[in-house]
Motif scaffolding. Structure first.
Motif, PDB file in Angstrom:
ATOM      1  N   GLY A 121      59.405  46.738  42.550  1.00 37.62           N
ATOM      2  CA  GLY A 121      59.891  48.085  42.242  1.00 37.62           C
ATOM      3  C   GLY A 121      60.848  48.042  41.063  1.00 37.62           C
ATOM      4  O   GLY A 121      60.882  47.070  40.295  1.00 37.62           O
ATOM      5  N   GLU A 122      61.662  49.097  40.953  1.00 35.76           N
ATOM      6  CA  GLU A 122      62.522  49.238  39.759  1.00 35.76           C
ATOM      7  C   GLU A 122      63.903  48.624  39.981  1.00 35.76           C
ATOM      8  O   GLU A 122      64.278  47.662  39.327  1.00 35.76           O
ATOM      9  CB  GLU A 122      62.622  50.727  39.442  1.00 35.76           C
ATOM     10  CG  GLU A 122      63.425  51.057  38.219  1.00 35.76           C
ATOM     11  CD  GLU A 122      63.376  52.553  37.908  1.00 35.76           C
ATOM     12  OE1 GLU A 122      62.334  53.203  38.135  1.00 35.76           O
ATOM     13  OE2 GLU A 122      64.398  53.079  37.424  1.00 35.76           O
ATOM     14  N   ALA A 123      64.640  49.176  40.914  1.00 32.43           N
ATOM     15  CA  ALA A 123      66.011  48.725  41.148  1.00 32.43           C
ATOM     16  C   ALA A 123      66.463  49.224  42.514  1.00 32.43           C
ATOM     17  O   ALA A 123      65.933  50.234  43.000  1.00 32.43           O
ATOM     18  CB  ALA A 123      66.934  49.304  40.075  1.00 32.43           C
ATOM     19  N   PRO A 124      67.424  48.550  43.127  1.00 27.69           N
ATOM     20  CA  PRO A 124      67.922  49.054  44.417  1.00 27.69           C
ATOM     21  C   PRO A 124      68.458  50.478  44.273  1.00 27.69           C
ATOM     22  O   PRO A 124      69.031  50.831  43.240  1.00 27.69           O
ATOM     23  CB  PRO A 124      69.070  48.087  44.759  1.00 27.69           C
ATOM     24  CG  PRO A 124      68.877  46.899  43.867  1.00 27.69           C
ATOM     25  CD  PRO A 124      68.146  47.368  42.659  1.00 27.69           C
ATOM     26  N   GLY A 125      68.262  51.279  45.308  1.00 32.67           N
ATOM     27  CA  GLY A 125      68.875  52.606  45.351  1.00 32.67           C
ATOM     28  C   GLY A 125      70.167  52.524  46.170  1.00 32.67           C
ATOM     29  O   GLY A 125      70.640  51.425  46.487  1.00 32.67           O
ATOM     30  N   GLU A 144      69.777  50.562  49.548  1.00 27.78           N
ATOM     31  CA  GLU A 144      69.557  49.128  49.321  1.00 27.78           C
ATOM     32  C   GLU A 144      70.862  48.473  48.858  1.00 27.78           C
ATOM     33  O   GLU A 144      71.197  47.357  49.263  1.00 27.78           O
ATOM     34  CB  GLU A 144      68.466  48.925  48.255  1.00 27.78           C
ATOM     35  CG  GLU A 144      67.072  49.321  48.710  1.00 27.78           C
ATOM     36  CD  GLU A 144      66.815  50.826  48.770  1.00 27.78           C
ATOM     37  OE1 GLU A 144      67.606  51.576  48.163  1.00 27.78           O
ATOM     38  OE2 GLU A 144      65.837  51.244  49.427  1.00 27.78           O
ATOM     39  N   ALA A 193      65.999  44.967  49.778  1.00 23.37           N
ATOM     40  CA  ALA A 193      65.132  45.804  48.939  1.00 23.37           C
ATOM     41  C   ALA A 193      64.321  46.785  49.784  1.00 23.37           C
ATOM     42  O   ALA A 193      63.857  46.448  50.879  1.00 23.37           O
ATOM     43  CB  ALA A 193      64.168  44.919  48.142  1.00 23.37           C
ATOM     44  N   PHE A 194      64.172  47.994  49.270  1.00 19.84           N
ATOM     45  CA  PHE A 194      63.314  49.027  49.862  1.00 19.84           C
ATOM     46  C   PHE A 194      63.578  49.268  51.356  1.00 19.84           C
ATOM     47  O   PHE A 194      62.691  49.083  52.195  1.00 19.84           O
ATOM     48  CB  PHE A 194      61.830  48.694  49.626  1.00 19.84           C
ATOM     49  CG  PHE A 194      61.353  49.078  48.246  1.00 19.84           C
ATOM     50  CD1 PHE A 194      61.041  50.400  47.949  1.00 19.84           C
ATOM     51  CD2 PHE A 194      61.251  48.129  47.249  1.00 19.84           C
ATOM     52  CE1 PHE A 194      60.624  50.763  46.670  1.00 19.84           C
ATOM     53  CE2 PHE A 194      60.831  48.487  45.969  1.00 19.84           C
ATOM     54  CZ  PHE A 194      60.511  49.794  45.689  1.00 19.84           C
ATOM     55  N   SER A 251      62.364  55.588  50.329  1.00 23.19           N
ATOM     56  CA  SER A 251      61.203  55.037  49.587  1.00 23.19           C
ATOM     57  C   SER A 251      60.636  53.834  50.317  1.00 23.19           C
ATOM     58  O   SER A 251      59.416  53.665  50.415  1.00 23.19           O
ATOM     59  CB  SER A 251      61.624  54.570  48.194  1.00 23.19           C
ATOM     60  OG  SER A 251      62.022  55.631  47.430  1.00 23.19           O
ATOM     61  N   ASN A 298      62.557  43.765  43.094  1.00 19.80           N
ATOM     62  CA  ASN A 298      62.746  44.756  42.036  1.00 19.80           C
ATOM     63  C   ASN A 298      62.914  44.086  40.683  1.00 19.80           C
ATOM     64  O   ASN A 298      63.280  42.912  40.613  1.00 19.80           O
ATOM     65  CB  ASN A 298      64.021  45.567  42.329  1.00 19.80           C
ATOM     66  CG  ASN A 298      63.815  46.590  43.432  1.00 19.80           C
ATOM     67  OD1 ASN A 298      62.991  47.481  43.320  1.00 19.80           O
ATOM     68  ND2 ASN A 298      64.572  46.432  44.518  1.00 19.80           N
ATOM     69  N   HIS A 310      55.322  54.935  42.269  1.00 23.50           N
ATOM     70  CA  HIS A 310      56.511  54.516  43.023  1.00 23.50           C
ATOM     71  C   HIS A 310      56.651  55.424  44.251  1.00 23.50           C
ATOM     72  O   HIS A 310      56.436  56.640  44.148  1.00 23.50           O
ATOM     73  CB  HIS A 310      57.743  54.644  42.114  1.00 23.50           C
ATOM     74  CG  HIS A 310      58.958  53.980  42.679  1.00 23.50           C
ATOM     75  ND1 HIS A 310      59.636  54.502  43.757  1.00 23.50           N
ATOM     76  CD2 HIS A 310      59.592  52.841  42.343  1.00 23.50           C
ATOM     77  CE1 HIS A 310      60.649  53.702  44.043  1.00 23.50           C
ATOM     78  NE2 HIS A 310      60.645  52.683  43.200  1.00 23.50           N
TER      79      HIS A 310
HETATM   80  N1  URA Z   1      63.534  52.018  44.701  1.00 24.10           N
HETATM   81  C1  URA Z   1      63.235  50.826  44.134  1.00 24.10           C
HETATM   82  O1  URA Z   1      62.609  50.757  43.064  1.00 24.10           O
HETATM   83  N2  URA Z   1      63.638  49.726  44.774  1.00 24.10           N
HETATM   84  C2  URA Z   1      64.280  49.728  45.923  1.00 24.10           C
HETATM   85  O2  URA Z   1      64.612  48.656  46.434  1.00 24.10           O
HETATM   86  C3  URA Z   1      64.552  50.984  46.503  1.00 24.10           C
HETATM   87  C4  URA Z   1      64.182  52.117  45.882  1.00 24.10           C
END
Ligand code: URA
Length: 259
Positions: free
Chosen positions: A111-115, A118, A124-125, A129, A151, A230
């Motif tokens: 994925g992109e990055a922790p929200g 997270e 992660a995730f 999401s 991510n 995503h």
């Molecule tokens: N969105 C992401 O791209 N990664 C995560 O870990 C959580 C939400």
């Protein structure tokens, strides 16, 4: 030759001119709605700042590669990333979020990055999401024991803003090392930022999704890559879930060929 001396006065003048009154990272996003004289002042003040930032980012990328060189496990990598000081996203994050799931799995999701969730929990995730991703995985008979989920960035950008190119570049060696350690046969990229960061091309996810691509590791292993929407986008745009379902079936079908 690049002048890499940091002119503090120029930095402050630039920030003051730009209306900056708070800092929370090194990504600068400004709307230059000013006349041409002011624009000239901006670019003069900006020059030493930008050359300094470019040099700092280049050095941080090199340092990230060097630190990864002899790493062989995810635990070792996690420690190195937690101790790394070359990306200011770490300063505003609560946790360094590396991967979740099975580091021996043949399937990896990126994925992109922790929200926010997270970042708070350190996995992660795990937010909304992530819950949707778990349901999508279950629909093709996969759970977190059968895949590895990570991510592009190990730190949450403040306010979930889009990651800056320099932040992606600095963190990419850590992701590439994770791919080398996990050694998957398949990677599923979640969203445009993920796929464009690893594979490049700059295309929209609606063009990239559903087509098999390839990623070659530093060691020459060729990995099959598929991209899809995503889960955060699917939560906002449920009408696209049928396409996401089709992409997951495509993934499952290809994986079944390998069994
Ligand atoms: N969105 C992401 O791209 N990664 C995560 O870990 C959580 C939400």
């Amino acid at each position: 030759m690049i002048d890499n001396s940091l002119d503090i006065r120029a930095v402050l003048e630039f920030y003051t001119l730009s209306g900056v009154d708070e800092t929370c990272g090194d990504g600068v996003c400004l709307a230059l709605n000013v006349n041409s004289t002011k624009k000239e002042e901006f670019s003069k003040a900006l020059r030493p700042v930008m050359s300094h930032l470019a040099v700092a980012a280049t050095e941080a990328v090199k340092s990230a590669w060097d630190l990864c060189e002899n790493v062989t496990t995810i635990d070792e990598l996690k420690k190195i990333v937690e101790d790394f000081d070359g990306c200011t996203l770490k300063n505003t994050a609560t946790h360094t979020v590396i991967g979740d799931g099975n580091p021996q799995a043949k399937l990896m999701f990126i994925g992109e990055a922790p929200g926010a969730d997270e970042d708070r929990i350190g996995r992660a995730f795990v937010g909304r999401s992530g819950q949707l991703l778990d349901r999508m995985l279950a629909s093709i008979g996969i759970n977190r024991d059968k895949c590895y989920i990570c991510n592009i960035l190990p730190w949450r950008p403040p306010g979930n803003r889009a990651p800056a190119d320099a932040e992606i570049a600095v963190c990419l060696p850590f992701l590439k090392k994770q791919i080398e350690i996990v050694n998957p046969d398949f990677i599923f990229m979640l969203g445009a930022v993920a796929v464009n960061s690893l594979i490049g091309g700059g295309e929209s996810i609606s063009r990239l999704r559903g087509k098999w691509m390839e990623y070659e590791t530093e060691k020459g292993k060729k990995i099959k890559v598929l991209a899809g929407y995503h889960p955060a986008y699917l939560l906002r745009t449920p009408a696209q879930k049928s396409k996401a379902w089709a992409d997951f079936l495509r993934l499952k079908k290809e994986m079944n060929k390998n069994n």
